[in-house]
Design a protein around this motif. Structure first.
Motif, PDB file in Angstrom:
ATOM      1  N   MET A 152      26.208  52.314  55.875  1.00 31.23           N
ATOM      2  CA  MET A 152      26.963  53.555  55.792  1.00 31.23           C
ATOM      3  C   MET A 152      26.750  54.351  54.602  1.00 31.23           C
ATOM      4  N   PRO A 153      26.877  55.453  54.668  1.00 34.60           N
ATOM      5  CA  PRO A 153      26.699  56.070  53.284  1.00 34.60           C
ATOM      6  C   PRO A 153      27.715  55.840  52.277  1.00 34.60           C
ATOM      7  N   TYR A 154      27.109  55.990  50.985  1.00 32.22           N
ATOM      8  CA  TYR A 154      27.957  55.342  49.662  1.00 32.22           C
ATOM      9  C   TYR A 154      29.215  55.960  49.760  1.00 32.22           C
ATOM     10  N   THR A 155      29.434  57.399  49.972  1.00 33.47           N
ATOM     11  CA  THR A 155      30.669  58.032  49.945  1.00 33.47           C
ATOM     12  C   THR A 155      31.638  57.852  50.975  1.00 33.47           C
ATOM     13  N   GLU A 156      31.325  56.844  51.824  1.00 36.29           N
ATOM     14  CA  GLU A 156      32.144  56.323  52.872  1.00 36.29           C
ATOM     15  C   GLU A 156      32.763  54.989  52.777  1.00 36.29           C
ATOM     16  N   LEU A 157      32.287  54.371  51.786  1.00 39.24           N
ATOM     17  CA  LEU A 157      32.668  53.115  51.538  1.00 39.24           C
ATOM     18  C   LEU A 157      34.101  52.753  51.436  1.00 39.24           C
ATOM     19  N   ALA A 158      34.862  51.891  52.050  1.00 42.65           N
ATOM     20  CA  ALA A 158      35.989  51.616  51.733  1.00 42.65           C
ATOM     21  C   ALA A 158      36.407  51.042  50.342  1.00 42.65           C
ATOM     22  N   LYS A 159      37.398  51.273  49.843  1.00 38.49           N
ATOM     23  CA  LYS A 159      37.731  50.190  48.669  1.00 38.49           C
ATOM     24  C   LYS A 159      37.774  49.115  48.796  1.00 38.49           C
ATOM     25  N   THR A 160      37.209  48.290  47.894  1.00 35.04           N
ATOM     26  CA  THR A 160      37.173  46.583  48.170  1.00 35.04           C
ATOM     27  C   THR A 160      37.905  46.083  47.013  1.00 35.04           C
ATOM     28  N   ILE A 161      39.167  45.407  47.325  1.00 28.74           N
ATOM     29  CA  ILE A 161      40.126  44.786  46.457  1.00 28.74           C
ATOM     30  C   ILE A 161      40.135  43.307  46.368  1.00 28.74           C
ATOM     31  N   THR A 162      39.608  42.484  45.448  1.00 31.22           N
ATOM     32  CA  THR A 162      39.496  41.095  45.514  1.00 31.22           C
ATOM     33  C   THR A 162      40.809  40.714  44.774  1.00 31.22           C
ATOM     34  N   ILE A 163      41.494  39.727  45.312  1.00 30.25           N
ATOM     35  CA  ILE A 163      42.852  39.162  44.892  1.00 30.25           C
ATOM     36  C   ILE A 163      42.784  37.878  44.596  1.00 30.25           C
ATOM     37  N   ASN A 164      42.382  37.219  43.511  1.00 26.82           N
ATOM     38  CA  ASN A 164      42.397  35.666  43.159  1.00 26.82           C
ATOM     39  C   ASN A 164      43.551  34.980  42.543  1.00 26.82           C
ATOM     40  N   ILE A 165      44.026  34.298  43.505  1.00 26.52           N
ATOM     41  CA  ILE A 165      45.336  33.460  42.799  1.00 26.52           C
ATOM     42  C   ILE A 165      44.881  32.215  42.482  1.00 26.52           C
ATOM     43  N   LEU A 166      45.107  31.876  41.286  1.00 26.95           N
ATOM     44  CA  LEU A 166      44.483  30.635  40.819  1.00 26.95           C
ATOM     45  C   LEU A 166      45.573  29.850  40.059  1.00 26.95           C
ATOM     46  N   ASN A 167      45.352  28.538  40.610  1.00 30.80           N
ATOM     47  CA  ASN A 167      46.131  27.548  39.975  1.00 30.80           C
ATOM     48  C   ASN A 167      45.516  26.826  38.627  1.00 30.80           C
ATOM     49  N   PHE A 168      45.022  27.568  37.918  1.00 31.65           N
ATOM     50  CA  PHE A 168      44.632  27.019  36.557  1.00 31.65           C
ATOM     51  C   PHE A 168      44.478  28.349  35.744  1.00 31.65           C
ATOM     52  N   ARG A 169      44.295  28.140  34.266  1.00 27.12           N
ATOM     53  CA  ARG A 169      43.937  29.123  33.511  1.00 27.12           C
ATOM     54  C   ARG A 169      42.484  29.540  33.450  1.00 27.12           C
ATOM     55  N   PHE A 170      42.527  30.916  33.613  1.00 28.71           N
ATOM     56  CA  PHE A 170      41.111  31.177  33.810  1.00 28.71           C
ATOM     57  C   PHE A 170      40.293  32.132  32.797  1.00 28.71           C
ATOM     58  N   LEU A 171      41.326  33.186  32.291  1.00 26.76           N
ATOM     59  CA  LEU A 171      40.991  33.868  31.357  1.00 26.76           C
ATOM     60  C   LEU A 171      41.447  33.701  30.013  1.00 26.76           C
TER      61      LEU A 171
ATOM     62  N   MET B 290      35.963  49.472  43.810  1.00 29.47           N
ATOM     63  CA  MET B 290      36.071  48.055  43.573  1.00 29.47           C
ATOM     64  C   MET B 290      37.227  47.801  42.556  1.00 29.47           C
ATOM     65  N   GLU B 291      37.627  46.705  42.908  1.00 28.88           N
ATOM     66  CA  GLU B 291      38.846  46.291  42.005  1.00 28.88           C
ATOM     67  C   GLU B 291      39.097  44.776  42.256  1.00 28.88           C
ATOM     68  N   ILE B 292      39.111  44.112  40.936  1.00 28.90           N
ATOM     69  CA  ILE B 292      39.305  42.515  40.999  1.00 28.90           C
ATOM     70  C   ILE B 292      40.490  42.244  40.488  1.00 28.90           C
ATOM     71  N   HIS B 293      41.436  41.603  41.061  1.00 28.67           N
ATOM     72  CA  HIS B 293      42.796  41.048  40.486  1.00 28.67           C
ATOM     73  C   HIS B 293      42.702  39.496  40.224  1.00 28.67           C
ATOM     74  N   PHE B 294      43.097  39.132  39.160  1.00 28.50           N
ATOM     75  CA  PHE B 294      43.357  37.458  38.804  1.00 28.50           C
ATOM     76  C   PHE B 294      44.814  37.141  38.398  1.00 28.50           C
ATOM     77  N   MET B 295      45.185  36.356  39.191  1.00 30.82           N
ATOM     78  CA  MET B 295      46.749  35.993  39.017  1.00 30.82           C
ATOM     79  C   MET B 295      46.712  34.576  38.868  1.00 30.82           C
ATOM     80  N   GLU B 296      47.142  34.325  37.531  1.00 31.26           N
ATOM     81  CA  GLU B 296      47.073  32.596  36.936  1.00 31.26           C
ATOM     82  C   GLU B 296      48.479  32.083  37.026  1.00 31.26           C
TER      83      GLU B 296
END
Length: 193
Positions: A1-20, A45-51
């Motif tokens: 599909m055309p780039y302009t029609e891409l749906a927003k991608t949100i990644t949610i990482n729920i971590l049971n350890f310290r990452f950052l 694109m959006e990336i979430h980390f929840m530690e």
């Protein structure tokens, strides 16, 4: 599909350890930005980390308020089974929040269904076993590293002692210079013969 029609991608990482290590915030969000001027490349694109360990630290410090913050509330729900104080706090919130009430009701239903409860406990045990195995591997790796360093240090010291003996230094002088006992130096001296 055309780039302009891409749906927003949100990644949610729920971590049971310290990452950052760069922050003590338990929730961080990342986007793609140009390095120098910091303008966004894209907003799709959006990336979430929840530690969770960081959240629990904040809970212990009384620096979170699940009454006012929905994200904190739902993340704390993941720990409610193991922390009675959190469970009681969330149960009080559930009296006013129909969605949270439904979550607690579903939990109660799960608790009453023996087959589902056994599946839940089996999965939970598998996760805890995996976490224990990872920690055990880390401990073994650390021990091996320490033993390797100690062994390397001992070999280095032994080589120094052997060189000193070859140069004609006496056993007592070598013991004083290296911190070894006279008996240890004598033992190494026997390797020369």
């Amino acid at each position: 599909m055309p780039y302009t029609e891409l749906a927003k991608t949100i990644t949610i990482n729920i971590l049971n350890f310290r990452f950052l290590r760069e922050t003590e915030r338990f929730h961080t969000t990342f986007h793609l930005y140009e390095d120098q001027e910091q303008f966004p490349l894209t907003d799709v694109m959006e990336i979430h980390f929840m530690e969770i360990p960081k959240l629990m630290d904040k809970w212990e410090q009384r620096a979170v308020n699940p009454h006012d913050n929905e994200l904190e509330r739902w993340l704390l729900l993941l720990e409610a089974d193991d922390h009675e104080e959190i469970r009681k706090e969330l149960e009080a919130i559930a009296m006013r929040d129909p969605v949270m009430k439904r979550a607690f009701d579903e939990w109660e239903d799960l608790s009453r269904d023996e087959k589902k409860w056994v599946e839940y406990e089996s999965r939970r045990k598998a996760i805890l076993d995996e976490m224990a195995a990872v920690r055990e591997a880390e401990i073994r790796q650390q021990r091996a590293r320490e033993e390797g360093l100690a062994e390397g240090e001992a070999k280095g010291k032994a080589n120094i002692v052997l060189n000193m003996l070859a140069k004609g230094l006496n056993v007592i002088e070598i013991a004083e210079l290296t911190g070894l006992t006279v008996a240890e130096v004598e033992k190494l001296k026997q390797q020369l013969h």
